[in-house]
Design a protein around this motif. Sequence first.
Motif, PDB file in Angstrom:
ATOM      1  N   GLU A 106       0.878   3.422   0.419  1.00  0.00           N
ATOM      2  CA  GLU A 106       1.260   3.913  -1.315  1.00  0.00           C
ATOM      3  C   GLU A 106       2.817   4.390  -1.127  1.00  0.00           C
ATOM      4  O   GLU A 106       3.466   4.229  -2.040  1.00  0.00           O
ATOM      5  CB  GLU A 106       0.310   5.060  -1.827  1.00  0.00           C
ATOM      6  N   ILE A 164       4.862   1.103  -0.994  1.00  0.00           N
ATOM      7  CA  ILE A 164       4.798   0.517  -2.538  1.00  0.00           C
ATOM      8  C   ILE A 164       5.814   1.521  -3.357  1.00  0.00           C
ATOM      9  O   ILE A 164       6.331   1.037  -4.188  1.00  0.00           O
ATOM     10  CB  ILE A 164       3.330   0.685  -2.848  1.00  0.00           C
ATOM     11  N   ILE A 179       1.733  -8.592  -9.717  1.00  0.00           N
ATOM     12  CA  ILE A 179       1.539  -8.052  -8.203  1.00  0.00           C
ATOM     13  C   ILE A 179       0.767  -9.375  -7.728  1.00  0.00           C
ATOM     14  O   ILE A 179       0.109  -9.961  -8.121  1.00  0.00           O
ATOM     15  CB  ILE A 179       0.230  -6.900  -8.347  1.00  0.00           C
ATOM     16  N   TYR A 217      -1.191 -10.421  -4.309  1.00  0.00           N
ATOM     17  CA  TYR A 217      -2.147 -10.071  -3.107  1.00  0.00           C
ATOM     18  C   TYR A 217      -1.964 -10.885  -2.027  1.00  0.00           C
ATOM     19  O   TYR A 217      -1.078 -12.125  -2.047  1.00  0.00           O
ATOM     20  CB  TYR A 217      -3.711  -9.942  -3.728  1.00  0.00           C
ATOM     21  N   PHE A 274       1.079  -0.202 -12.821  1.00  0.00           N
ATOM     22  CA  PHE A 274       0.403  -0.598 -11.430  1.00  0.00           C
ATOM     23  C   PHE A 274      -0.946   0.417 -10.976  1.00  0.00           C
ATOM     24  O   PHE A 274      -1.804  -0.075 -10.669  1.00  0.00           O
ATOM     25  CB  PHE A 274       1.549   0.043 -10.569  1.00  0.00           C
ATOM     26  N   GLN A 275      -0.856   1.593 -11.361  1.00  0.00           N
ATOM     27  CA  GLN A 275      -1.835   2.476 -11.021  1.00  0.00           C
ATOM     28  C   GLN A 275      -3.239   2.039 -11.712  1.00  0.00           C
ATOM     29  O   GLN A 275      -4.438   2.316 -11.420  1.00  0.00           O
ATOM     30  CB  GLN A 275      -1.734   4.193 -11.297  1.00  0.00           C
ATOM     31  N   HIS A 282      -3.966  -1.248 -12.697  1.00  0.00           N
ATOM     32  CA  HIS A 282      -4.435  -2.463 -12.353  1.00  0.00           C
ATOM     33  C   HIS A 282      -4.442  -3.010 -11.086  1.00  0.00           C
ATOM     34  O   HIS A 282      -4.807  -4.130 -10.423  1.00  0.00           O
ATOM     35  CB  HIS A 282      -3.444  -3.442 -13.124  1.00  0.00           C
ATOM     36  N   TRP A 283      -3.780  -2.067 -10.140  1.00  0.00           N
ATOM     37  CA  TRP A 283      -4.154  -2.446  -8.602  1.00  0.00           C
ATOM     38  C   TRP A 283      -5.461  -2.183  -8.243  1.00  0.00           C
ATOM     39  O   TRP A 283      -5.889  -1.280  -8.362  1.00  0.00           O
ATOM     40  CB  TRP A 283      -2.885  -1.634  -8.016  1.00  0.00           C
ATOM     41  N   ASN A 284      -5.715  -3.390  -7.487  1.00  0.00           N
ATOM     42  CA  ASN A 284      -7.322  -3.293  -7.206  1.00  0.00           C
ATOM     43  C   ASN A 284      -7.467  -2.819  -5.499  1.00  0.00           C
ATOM     44  O   ASN A 284      -8.297  -3.199  -5.206  1.00  0.00           O
ATOM     45  CB  ASN A 284      -7.736  -4.442  -7.341  1.00  0.00           C
ATOM     46  N   THR A 285      -6.403  -2.109  -5.249  1.00  0.00           N
ATOM     47  CA  THR A 285      -6.328  -1.559  -3.851  1.00  0.00           C
ATOM     48  C   THR A 285      -6.416  -2.466  -2.886  1.00  0.00           C
ATOM     49  O   THR A 285      -6.262  -2.365  -1.463  1.00  0.00           O
ATOM     50  CB  THR A 285      -7.424  -0.357  -3.453  1.00  0.00           C
ATOM     51  N   ILE A 313      -0.985  -5.810  -0.710  1.00  0.00           N
ATOM     52  CA  ILE A 313      -0.032  -6.502  -1.693  1.00  0.00           C
ATOM     53  C   ILE A 313       0.863  -7.203  -0.812  1.00  0.00           C
ATOM     54  O   ILE A 313       1.450  -6.628   0.127  1.00  0.00           O
ATOM     55  CB  ILE A 313       0.478  -5.500  -2.500  1.00  0.00           C
ATOM     56  N   LEU A 369       5.872  -7.443  -5.211  1.00  0.00           N
ATOM     57  CA  LEU A 369       5.946  -6.720  -6.358  1.00  0.00           C
ATOM     58  C   LEU A 369       6.927  -7.146  -7.340  1.00  0.00           C
ATOM     59  O   LEU A 369       8.150  -7.389  -6.763  1.00  0.00           O
ATOM     60  CB  LEU A 369       5.764  -5.217  -5.992  1.00  0.00           C
TER      61      LEU A 369
END
Length: 414
Positions: free
Chosen positions: A266, A269, A298, A300, A330-331, A333-336, A339, A342
């Motif tokens: 993080e 990012i 994003i 992946y 971002f918070q 829709h980011w699927n963790t 990445i 961006l």
Amino acid sequence: MSQWYPKKGRVIFHVDMNSFYASVEMAYNPKLKGKPLAIAGNPEERKGIIVTSSYEARAKGVRTTMQLWEARRLCPDLTVLRPNFDRYRTASKEMFQMLAAITTCVQPVSIDEGYMDITGTEEHGSPIEIAENLQQQIKNELDLPCSIGIAPNKFLAKMASDMKKPMGITILRKRDIREKLWPLPIEEMYGVGEKTAAKMRAIDIQTIGDLANGDGYQLKQLFGINGERLKNRANGMDERPVDPDAVHEFKSIGSSQTLPTDTVDEDEIRQLMNLLADNVERRMKRKQAMGRSIQIMIRYYDRTTVTRSKKLHDYIDKKEDILYAANELFQKHWNTEPIRLLGITVQDVDEKQNIAKQLDLFTYEKEAEKEKLYTTIDQLTQKYGKNTFKQLQNDTDDELRTSFQKDFLDDYKK
């Protein structure tokens, strides 16, 4: 000579430089000629994605957007150079000046291609003579190859310039489209991307001719107004004029960057988001613009790419506002997953002078009072970095990130 020029229609060229970056490097260093050559964004890191390659490299399977390690595997003797955008811009400017010497109706669309409307330029010869002379002039004076498409509209001219490379000249009239255009696979049509082509093949549209004769209602249901537009283009219809001022039009301003390695860190990012927002703010200030929507992209580790956007209540152009809105998206829709890339884009962009009419006059005037200060800070930042007393060491990296902006495309007029 007038028999070569239609009484009512237009004669339009699409001039497309062949393997432009690689060709410029070969012109600059003739020892590279005849060798497989590629230009890559950053040969030292995984960001080394092929920007362009010579025809000798392409013959070995090297392609644009291919990762450098894969290109080297296919072509072990590949010479790889970093982009030199100052060199490319200089060549581009000189090329467009040659076009502008024939007609003032020139529309650059990127650093290495543009349209020109030569209607009414009979003093320079027939269209084919003008194309041959122009192609030879660019080759003789810049040592650069190009292909030229000649047609009654922009779409057909673009398709024609792709039909013979390098150093090709192709005429594509409306009466020729059944024979020359319609047999081509649908993927080869300008304006049809990979996803659109897949959807078209799913409804048995395999060729451009199939699209030209397709069901207009079905196409509109599947693709909206773009379905109707593509069907018209496949039938040789395109009413867009060659517009010399189009380079100044913009609807979005963005910045994206590939990470050195796939990451879920993080902090890394956050640093990249901060950098991207900074880039977008600087470009918006350069254009004296503001926007009312924000979009993030994003990509992946598996190349899956998602874009998400949001309409904002107010116009924005400041870094903190851009970053806040982008982080919010971002918070959400980011699927963790790790990445790879961006991007942040401000959309629904307009010039401040146009937006001013819609804003509270007092607020706008207060902002306008600060513009000289903002401009000075921007100039210092661009020249010296955030700390105006310490020269940045990574100027070339900033150049790589901003190289594809179109701010310089009217330099040939200066």
